[in-house]
Design an enzyme around this catalytic site. Structure first.
Site, PDB file in Angstrom:
ATOM      1  N   SER A 117      58.533  21.396  -3.985  1.00 51.38           N
ATOM      2  CA  SER A 117      59.302  22.642  -3.921  1.00 51.38           C
ATOM      3  C   SER A 117      59.471  23.159  -2.493  1.00 51.38           C
ATOM      4  O   SER A 117      58.578  23.024  -1.654  1.00 51.38           O
ATOM      5  CB  SER A 117      58.588  23.709  -4.749  1.00 51.38           C
ATOM      6  OG  SER A 117      59.144  24.986  -4.507  1.00 51.38           O
ATOM      7  N   TYR A 140      65.596  25.294  -2.362  1.00 50.03           N
ATOM      8  CA  TYR A 140      66.117  26.644  -2.541  1.00 50.03           C
ATOM      9  C   TYR A 140      66.838  26.951  -1.238  1.00 50.03           C
ATOM     10  O   TYR A 140      66.313  26.657  -0.162  1.00 50.03           O
ATOM     11  CB  TYR A 140      64.986  27.660  -2.711  1.00 50.03           C
ATOM     12  CG  TYR A 140      64.357  27.760  -4.072  1.00 50.03           C
ATOM     13  CD1 TYR A 140      65.129  27.908  -5.216  1.00 50.03           C
ATOM     14  CD2 TYR A 140      62.974  27.757  -4.202  1.00 50.03           C
ATOM     15  CE1 TYR A 140      64.525  28.039  -6.459  1.00 50.03           C
ATOM     16  CE2 TYR A 140      62.361  27.889  -5.448  1.00 50.03           C
ATOM     17  CZ  TYR A 140      63.149  28.026  -6.575  1.00 50.03           C
ATOM     18  OH  TYR A 140      62.561  28.163  -7.788  1.00 50.03           O
ATOM     19  N   THR A 167      68.099  23.573  -6.739  1.00 52.35           N
ATOM     20  CA  THR A 167      67.911  24.420  -7.921  1.00 52.35           C
ATOM     21  C   THR A 167      68.966  25.524  -7.927  1.00 52.35           C
ATOM     22  O   THR A 167      69.094  26.271  -6.950  1.00 52.35           O
ATOM     23  CB  THR A 167      66.494  25.022  -7.921  1.00 52.35           C
ATOM     24  OG1 THR A 167      65.566  23.941  -8.001  1.00 52.35           O
ATOM     25  CG2 THR A 167      66.277  25.956  -9.106  1.00 52.35           C
ATOM     26  N   LYS A 262      69.485  20.980 -10.323  1.00 56.16           N
ATOM     27  CA  LYS A 262      68.490  21.394 -11.328  1.00 56.16           C
ATOM     28  C   LYS A 262      68.796  22.804 -11.851  1.00 56.16           C
ATOM     29  O   LYS A 262      69.039  23.720 -11.061  1.00 56.16           O
ATOM     30  CB  LYS A 262      67.093  21.394 -10.690  1.00 56.16           C
ATOM     31  CG  LYS A 262      66.002  21.973 -11.583  1.00 56.16           C
ATOM     32  CD  LYS A 262      64.634  21.757 -10.955  1.00 56.16           C
ATOM     33  CE  LYS A 262      63.501  22.236 -11.834  1.00 56.16           C
ATOM     34  NZ  LYS A 262      63.238  23.664 -11.778  1.00 56.16           N
ATOM     35  N   HIS A 286      64.075  26.424 -16.095  1.00 56.73           N
ATOM     36  CA  HIS A 286      63.017  26.838 -15.177  1.00 56.73           C
ATOM     37  C   HIS A 286      61.724  27.134 -15.957  1.00 56.73           C
ATOM     38  O   HIS A 286      60.948  28.017 -15.593  1.00 56.73           O
ATOM     39  CB  HIS A 286      63.471  28.086 -14.398  1.00 56.73           C
ATOM     40  CG  HIS A 286      63.064  28.115 -12.950  1.00 56.73           C
ATOM     41  ND1 HIS A 286      63.947  27.903 -11.930  1.00 56.73           N
ATOM     42  CD2 HIS A 286      61.875  28.355 -12.353  1.00 56.73           C
ATOM     43  CE1 HIS A 286      63.328  28.017 -10.760  1.00 56.73           C
ATOM     44  NE2 HIS A 286      62.057  28.291 -10.995  1.00 56.73           N
TER      45      HIS A 286
END
Ligand SMILES: Cc1cc2nc3c(=O)[nH]c(=O)nc-3n(C[C@H](O)[C@H](O)[C@H](O)COP(=O)(O)O)c2cc1C
Length: 390
Positions: A117, A140, A167, A262, A286
């Site tokens: 992440s 992100y 995402t 995603k 999520h």
């Protein structure tokens, strides 16, 4: 006289993901547990992710001679020993100070990969340096008006990540009431009860004091934890309601390797992602942490598969806790699945070896399930292997 052979252990080995969950819950403070395990608002979507699996039965065929079903597959050109990846989970250091490097090493030992992440407790470079294989990076976007998005993409390329997963289901942070009630937030609330709660878990607290892995390191400069509060404030800006498909297309252009999107639940969005060149789409809500009331991912999957499965790879996450769940997802059109919380249960329980334990349980369950169904490989699974549950 009968003889017994004993194996001496402090406690029996966990035998299921749920076993790991129970142990994990005892090992982390309540605040961290709420962050790991809970969902948004009424948690209807969190629950739906699980209950969707119960609506399908598996077709059992007997005397097929299937002996060792094959689990191997490939996702965006990367060969995997089984169709299970580790989903990106921010701040994994809240589960265990060993965090994302432990997740990545456990994944590669199991012959699969982790998705790391943007909000990880370890930086892009730290995870890459600790790992022996090339993993995937979850993006992100950076705050509006900065070039942080481009810098993240470039850093991931330079560190050698094998794929980029953007995402797109987080234009706002989901309303995670349970988490906030426990004191967890952009700036955690430390009450005397929360401090006591941490102190009675000395292993977790020592890890926290030693490593300080409770902020998103990609937002922190080299001075580390001292920049923590500022970093967390930056992190909360990683919600970008202004983002549109053209932004994703630009990310696609900047990244020359496998590109994944995603957080797709709608066939029209799956079509858009495929059209802009997504090599894989992750059907995901999520883990029920964003839009409460969104459909269960298993329910959303068939219509998406009908629309784009011939043109892109489909990955499903949300509620996978058993080998039978993996099988049902593959029957309904997924090429692979990801696990989020199960990996964190393993991590919280025993660091890297706990994650390895979780992956081994799922692998064994997959083999047993396919053998009992009489199916020779994951590649052979299809809609014909499912029946609606009575
Ligand atoms: C503690 C936690 C942190 C997460 N952080 C991220 C993240 O940083 N980026 C992201 O794309 N998804 C994140 N997710 C969602 C997971 O990638 C995944 O979609 C979800 O956990 C799948 O559901 P499961 O937990 O039931 O397996 C997070 C999930 C959890 C539980």
């Amino acid at each position: 006289m009968p003889t017994f052979a004993y194996r001496l252990r402090a406690a029996p080995q966990p035998t299921s993901v749920e076993d790991y969950r129970r142990r994990a819950r005892r090992r982390v403070p309540r605040m961290a547990w709420a962050y790991i395990d809970r969902g948004a608002e009424t948690e209807a979507t969190l629950a739906a992710n699980r209950s969707a699996f119960a609506r399908w039965s598996l077709r059992q065929r007997v005397l097929t001679g299937v002996e060792s079903p094959r689990l191997g597959t490939e996702v965006v050109g990367v060969p995997l020993s089984m169709p299970i990846l580790l989903a990106p989970t921010g701040l994994s250091g809240l589960a265990h100070a060993s965090g994302e490097p432990a997740l990545a090493r456990a994944a590669e030992r199991a012959g699969t990969r982790a998705v790391v992440s943007t909000a990880a407790s370890y930086s892009i470079e730290e995870v890459a340096a600790a790992a022996g294989e090339r993993h995937f990076f979850q993006l992100y976007p950076g705050p509006a008006g900065t070039d942080l998005t481009e810098r993240f993409i470039d850093r991931a390329r330079e560190a050698g990540y094998a794929g980029l997963m953007v995402t797109v289901d987080s234009p706002a942070i989901g309303n995670r009431e349970a988490e906030r009630r426990a004191g967890m937030g952009a700036q955690p609330v430390l009450t005397p009860a929360a401090v006591l709660d941490a102190l009675i878990r000395p292993a977790w607290t020592l890890g926290y004091l030693r490593e300080g892995r409770v902020v998103a390191r990609n937002f922190v400069d080299a001075s580390g934890a001292r920049a923590g509060v500022e970093a967390v404030k930056q992190h909360t800006k990683v919600v970008r309601p202004d983002m549109v498909w053209d932004d994703v297309a630009r990310m696609r252009e900047r990244w020359d390797g496998p590109f994944m999107v995603k957080g797709i639940l709608d066939p029209d969005d799956a079509e858009k992602a495929t059209a802009l060149g997504a090599d894989a789409i992750v059907v995901s809500n999520h883990g029920g942490r964003q839009l409460d009331g969104a459909p269960a991912t298993l329910d959303a999957l068939p219509a998406i598969a009908a629309r784009v499965a011939d043109r892109t790879t489909l990955i499903l996450d949300g509620g996978i806790r058993r080998g039978t769940d993996v099988v049902k997802a593959l029957c309904l059109g997924a090429d692979a699945v990801m696990i989020g919380r199960p990996a964190l249960y393993g991590l919280a329980t025993a660091g890297q070896s706990g994650v390895e334990g979780v992956l081994e349980i799922l692998r064994t369950e997959l083999v047993t399930t396919l053998t009992l169904m009489g199916v020779p490989s994951v590649a052979a699974l299809g809609r014909a292997h499912l029946l609606p549950a009575a």
